[in-house]
Design a protein around this motif. Sequence first.
Motif, mmCIF file in Angstrom:
data_model
loop_
_atom_site.group_PDB
_atom_site.id
_atom_site.type_symbol
_atom_site.label_atom_id
_atom_site.label_comp_id
_atom_site.label_asym_id
_atom_site.label_seq_id
_atom_site.Cartn_x
_atom_site.Cartn_y
_atom_site.Cartn_z
ATOM 1 N N ILE A 225 0.869 -1.070 0.204
ATOM 2 C CA ILE A 225 -0.105 0.090 -0.213
ATOM 3 C C ILE A 225 1.073 1.249 -0.069
ATOM 4 C CG2 ILE A 225 -1.875 1.230 1.232
ATOM 5 C CD1 ILE A 225 -2.156 -1.389 2.710
ATOM 6 N N VAL A 226 0.558 2.198 -1.084
ATOM 7 C CA VAL A 226 1.170 3.633 -0.904
ATOM 8 C C VAL A 226 0.335 4.549 -0.960
ATOM 9 C CG1 VAL A 226 2.396 5.078 -2.463
ATOM 10 C CG2 VAL A 226 3.002 2.521 -2.444
ATOM 11 N N VAL A 227 0.648 5.372 0.141
ATOM 12 C CA VAL A 227 -0.366 6.511 0.324
ATOM 13 C C VAL A 227 0.248 7.746 -0.016
ATOM 14 C CG1 VAL A 227 -0.955 8.042 2.393
ATOM 15 C CG2 VAL A 227 -1.015 5.716 2.677
ATOM 16 N N LEU A 228 -0.723 8.475 -0.970
ATOM 17 C CA LEU A 228 -0.277 9.771 -1.592
ATOM 18 C C LEU A 228 -1.089 10.915 -0.768
ATOM 19 C CD1 LEU A 228 -0.927 8.898 -5.315
ATOM 20 C CD2 LEU A 228 1.289 8.897 -4.221
ATOM 21 N N GLU B 150 1.928 7.476 10.898
ATOM 22 C CA GLU B 150 0.699 6.782 11.062
ATOM 23 C C GLU B 150 0.466 5.721 9.892
ATOM 24 O OE1 GLU B 150 -2.023 5.558 13.541
ATOM 25 O OE2 GLU B 150 -0.651 6.921 13.969
ATOM 26 N N ALA B 151 0.542 6.227 8.757
ATOM 27 C CA ALA B 151 0.291 5.428 7.473
ATOM 28 C C ALA B 151 1.170 4.134 7.507
ATOM 29 C CB ALA B 151 0.468 6.331 6.322
ATOM 30 N N CYS C 210 3.425 0.645 2.966
ATOM 31 C CA CYS C 210 4.982 0.439 2.827
ATOM 32 C C CYS C 210 5.335 1.614 2.360
ATOM 33 C CB CYS C 210 5.199 -0.613 1.517
ATOM 34 S SG CYS C 210 4.597 -0.255 0.023
ATOM 35 N N GLN C 211 4.715 2.562 1.821
ATOM 36 C CA GLN C 211 5.509 4.082 1.493
ATOM 37 C C GLN C 211 4.278 4.914 1.610
ATOM 38 O OE1 GLN C 211 8.030 5.910 1.634
ATOM 39 N NE2 GLN C 211 9.343 4.272 0.568
ATOM 40 N N VAL D 216 9.812 2.434 5.595
ATOM 41 C CA VAL D 216 10.347 3.514 6.391
ATOM 42 C C VAL D 216 9.564 4.860 5.545
ATOM 43 C CG1 VAL D 216 12.392 4.854 6.035
ATOM 44 C CG2 VAL D 216 12.607 2.475 6.183
ATOM 45 N N ALA D 217 9.088 5.627 6.447
ATOM 46 C CA ALA D 217 8.480 6.786 6.178
ATOM 47 C C ALA D 217 9.310 8.086 5.877
ATOM 48 C CB ALA D 217 7.574 7.237 7.124
#
Length: 178
Positions: free
Chosen positions: A80-83, A94-95, A101-102, A123-124
């Motif tokens: 899962i990638v958060v944009l 938090e994500a 994963c990013q 790793v954020a």
Amino acid sequence: MSENRLLLIVEDDTAFARTLVRSFERRGYTVLHADSQEQVSALLAQHKPRYAVVDLKLNGNASGLACVQMLHKHDEAMLIVVLTGFASIATAVEAVKLGACQYLAKPSNTDDIEAAFGHVAGVAEPELSNRSTSIKTLEWERIHEVLVEAEFNISEAARRLGMHRRTLARKLNKQQVK
């Protein structure tokens, strides 16, 4: 349907979502699109995506972090990638805690997202700027942090912040984060 190249895009900006869908389809992915947590839930009942791209801020008061949490519970191996157009350390951490994963700041293109799928260490690393943080930015970060703590319950978050629920709802509606 090729399950190993199945991608779910959770994005409420129709034009941006359409661009991502076309771009990933050209790269050989089978792409599903949802613009709300309810649509994500319905799609997960029928499909098992291997990848997901989730916008941090969805229409209304919805947070993409709730979708990240749901996706991770559905399949812990899902990448899962958060944009977000509003990168912050708090939401990045938090994500990742919730299963991403990013975490990428917009504008991010398909190359960036695909590279992020390959980076599964958790790793954020949001892009940081030298600009000082404004009061509004700090307020938004605090509001979002409390929303996460209150499990996205607006009434509870408003109580914890010491403000009226309607005031919090207005602030969330005014914040134009895509």
